[in-house]
Write a protein that holds these residues in place. Structure first.
Motif, mmCIF file in Angstrom:
data_model
loop_
_atom_site.group_PDB
_atom_site.id
_atom_site.type_symbol
_atom_site.label_atom_id
_atom_site.label_comp_id
_atom_site.label_asym_id
_atom_site.label_seq_id
_atom_site.Cartn_x
_atom_site.Cartn_y
_atom_site.Cartn_z
ATOM 1 N N PRO A 153 9.973 -62.419 47.338
ATOM 2 C CA PRO A 153 9.298 -61.290 47.989
ATOM 3 C C PRO A 153 10.023 -60.858 49.258
ATOM 4 C CG PRO A 153 7.949 -63.292 48.119
ATOM 5 C CD PRO A 153 9.135 -63.628 47.288
ATOM 6 N N ILE A 171 6.885 -51.915 39.138
ATOM 7 C CA ILE A 171 6.075 -50.790 38.662
ATOM 8 C C ILE A 171 6.734 -49.489 39.102
ATOM 9 C CG2 ILE A 171 3.816 -49.685 38.794
ATOM 10 C CD1 ILE A 171 2.669 -52.467 39.571
ATOM 11 N N ARG A 198 5.141 -49.884 45.582
ATOM 12 C CA ARG A 198 5.222 -51.134 46.342
ATOM 13 C C ARG A 198 3.873 -51.681 46.769
ATOM 14 N NH1 ARG A 198 10.440 -51.613 47.304
ATOM 15 N NH2 ARG A 198 11.625 -49.681 47.320
ATOM 16 N N ALA A 239 3.848 -55.957 48.051
ATOM 17 C CA ALA A 239 3.670 -57.099 47.156
ATOM 18 C C ALA A 239 3.296 -56.696 45.734
ATOM 19 C CB ALA A 239 2.589 -58.029 47.711
ATOM 20 N N ALA A 240 3.228 -55.395 45.471
ATOM 21 C CA ALA A 240 2.822 -54.955 44.130
ATOM 22 C C ALA A 240 3.743 -55.541 43.068
ATOM 23 C CB ALA A 240 2.831 -53.436 44.056
ATOM 24 N N GLY A 241 3.186 -55.834 41.912
ATOM 25 C CA GLY A 241 3.979 -56.342 40.800
ATOM 26 C C GLY A 241 4.051 -57.855 40.723
ATOM 27 N N ASP A 242 3.371 -58.532 41.639
ATOM 28 C CA ASP A 242 3.439 -59.994 41.645
ATOM 29 C C ASP A 242 2.482 -60.560 40.603
ATOM 30 O OD1 ASP A 242 3.992 -62.565 42.238
ATOM 31 O OD2 ASP A 242 3.260 -62.519 44.302
ATOM 32 N N ILE A 243 2.829 -60.338 39.333
ATOM 33 C CA ILE A 243 1.908 -60.716 38.254
ATOM 34 C C ILE A 243 2.049 -62.176 37.835
ATOM 35 C CG2 ILE A 243 1.894 -58.346 37.385
ATOM 36 C CD1 ILE A 243 3.549 -59.370 34.984
ATOM 37 N N HIS A 265 1.361 -64.730 39.343
ATOM 38 C CA HIS A 265 0.267 -65.585 39.803
ATOM 39 C C HIS A 265 -1.106 -65.029 39.442
ATOM 40 C CE1 HIS A 265 3.195 -68.213 41.524
ATOM 41 N NE2 HIS A 265 3.825 -67.115 41.920
ATOM 42 N N ILE A 266 -1.128 -64.195 38.424
ATOM 43 C CA ILE A 266 -2.417 -63.820 37.829
ATOM 44 C C ILE A 266 -2.898 -65.003 36.988
ATOM 45 C CG2 ILE A 266 -3.464 -62.344 36.057
ATOM 46 C CD1 ILE A 266 -1.802 -60.030 37.142
#
Lengths: 410, 410
Positions: free
Chosen positions: A150, A221, A229, A234-238, A240-241
């Motif tokens: 990140p 994205i 963003r 932090a957008a797109g930090d999938i 840790h879903i």
């Protein structure tokens, strides 16, 4: 009540440049028609663009002398950007001109965990690549860098990057600007891969999810052609879903059953070892999957299903045109995509999947390098920067009508 | 390689109008400075805007005659839009002027399941509201409509709307244009609520998720101040994201364990009835939750946790500034938000939740009506529409310099 106002792009030289770049071969008369500017105003602006080197006359004949004005083209070779795609253990560097043409590149092993000192190597290699491309350091107008963690995009500083010990809060632009005093843009590897894929292969689409499945899992994205963003970048930090699972797997982030702790390359390699396969990392997993090892095929397909569950949620929420999947694991196409597609088309709504494409990354491991270059070029050629850096005089003109000197960008 | 070019907004009358609207009180000289246009070009454009009625001189003194030019303001009362927020069993209609001021409104029961014939009632009520506001039908410039189901935004047709039998593929704009020959925009209720909330209360934020928890669950996504629709306009359909659950609950969509089948108002009402509570719908649930009925409090809080799980995924993926929760069930603030917040802050990444706010909708049931009006106003006042509809002459000028007639919009 506040209501959105479209922002007005003034017909500055920078705005005219973007017309010339888009409509290669326009004439001064076209520009007058398109902008409403007088002939004199168009000429004054175009002259400044020509002086800057960004635009040239396409005609073989010199202009002026009463001849009809010739057409104008973007002189994309006037300068270059440097691109660095830094992975966990590998770097790809390139020199690319402002039109996006690759002039020189190299790829080599480089351990990001060695800390920011590796930027010495990057700087040295940039210089060598420039030599190879036959370009001078003062022709460099920007640098784009991707890193595997990140990044606070505004400052170019990694933020708690798990794979990058010693880099937390380190200003990559400050370090690289010692060698090259130009704008330096830094983003995480997944965002730059998304940008590289989009502008190389999918620019007619509008909304794209780029998913990288390597050791971990991340997502870039693109909405309406721009990287999205989010509030903290932090957008797109999938990765840790949380996903549904029968047992609890603790992720390195401290939470349980994160997507990448179940379906990332490292997780699948570990599961394969538990079944007795000899694999060290995601690359070995891909090899065994391609060799149709039944255990690994099953594990990769199950991983694809888990990833598909998360992507089905994102498809409902985001309704993209296209999902492009890259990263090492995407090279086990057949098995991974079977699992992803099965679950996405089963769970996401019929409307959102009606025209959805899910495809492997055509650029493969070149996506990051391509995106780092695009990111730098887009920044360097913003209309406002062209007005301020390229065509503005370096010092105050001594007389009101004095023309800005060529090469006046700083 | 394709690279994004910023689109150039030409300094047309429409573009100048948006400067005037944003910078209330600018002078012609300001506009010249801001656009680079000559004094004559600014005046010619401003005169056309004044003729159209969209702009007026703020000065008490008449302009011209050698006096300094007076300041210019948006004449937001020059026209109105009509707004309709159609719910499952309830409609809210309003007349709003182009500056966003509410002139008249009404709310009444109306069963959307009666089919498109209810638009006769809507049309009649629009006329009554106009009367009440003291406005003529020819002062209406646009209509915004929200409906409780998916809509193909480009055509204003509902697409397989589960709560709206008889409406599938029906052109709402075609029907309403019989009475009002103006642009008619239709979107789903959640999107217009998101727009209403954003422009009324949160326009300084950039990225917002508006979540409606009523009988079902839906989400409107605002990115950089615009509603994000996705490829088929289906973005935000989070009610059918699958959630983890110990038992299998079949959703009305045919899939199992969809978010709204577990945590929507109807689902919670059903679960409450199974525990012996006397509830018919989500409104009854809210009443019992507010009365601290222990069973219902538990159910609402558990529902909040399930919703929180989905929102945690979306927070990781989109990294919004703000989540606003509206709809009937949001009125059980205390219990619902406790569950949502617990899970979002536990599961989403620290960076994405660092500055995240989660808040109940301040507008409540007025959000949809507000958003329908904003949607119509934004469309009506687009620069291109102003150039083509407001300031363009109705017929070709007979002489090149003839001024467009006042009131020339069609």
């Amino acid at each position: 009540m506040t209501v959105n106002s479209p922002s007005l792009a003034l017909p500055t030289p920078g705005a005219l440049f973007h017309i010339i770049r888009r409509e290669d071969g326009v004439t001064r008369a076209d520009l007058g028609r398109l902008t409403g500017l007088s002939r004199a105003s168009v000429s004054q602006r175009v002259d400044r663009l020509i002086d800057s080197g960004l635009v040239r006359e396409a005609s073989d004949q010199p202009s002026g002398g009463g001849r009809p004005p010739s057409s104008l083209v973007f002189a994309g070779d006037v300068g270059v950007v440097l691109a660095a795609d830094l992975g966990a253990t590998h770097a790809r560097l390139a020199v690319v001109d402002l039109a996006g043409n690759l002039l020189a590149e190299l790829a080599e092993d480089l351990d990001i965990a060695d800390g920011p000192q590796i930027l010495d190597v990057v700087e040295k290699q940039f210089s060598e690549l420039l030599d190879r491309a036959g370009r001078r350091p003062d022709e460099v107008h920007g640098i784009g860098v991707g890193v595997p963690g990140p990044v606070e995009f505004e400052t170019g500083r990694p933020v708690n990057p798990p794979l990058m010990p010693g880099w937390d809060g380190y200003s990559i632009p400050d370090r690289l600007s010692r060698g090259f005093d130009v704008p330096i843009l830094v983003d995480n590897d997944v965002n730059i891969m998304a940008v590289g894929e989009y502008f190389t292969n999918w620019a007619t689409k509008r909304d794209l999810l780029f998913v990288k499945v390597g050791t971990g899992v991340g997502c870039g994205i693109i909405t309406e052609g721009q990287i999205y963003r989010g509030a903290q970048g932090a957008a797109g930090d999938i990765g840790h879903i949380r996903v549904a699972a029968e047992t609890e797997t603790v992720c390195k982030c401290g939470n349980v059953n994160c997507l990448e702790a179940i379906a990332g390359g490292a997780a699948i390699a570990r599961a394969a070892r538990e079944r007795g396969c000899e694999v060290a990392n995601s690359r070995d997993v891909v090899e065994l999957a391609r060799a149709h090892d039944p255990d690994v095929v099953q594990l990769v397909r199950d991983g694809g299903r888990v990833l598909g569950g998360v992507l089905a949620s994102l498809v409902n929420a985001f309704n993209p045109d296209l999902i492009v999947i890259g990263g090492d694991m995407a090279e086990a196409h057949e098995q991974l995509f079977a699992g992803v597609r099965e679950i996405v088309y089963q769970r996401a709504t019929p409307l959102a999947t009606r025209d959805l494409e899910i495809t492997p990354s055509p650029l493969g491991d070149r996506a990051g390098r391509a995106g780092a270059a695009v990111m730098a070029i887009q920044h360097v050629l913003q209309p406002g920067r062209i007005d301020e850096q390229w065509v503005a005089p370096r010092r105050k003109p001594t007389a009101p009508r004095k023309r800005a000197a060529a090469g006046s960008q700083t």
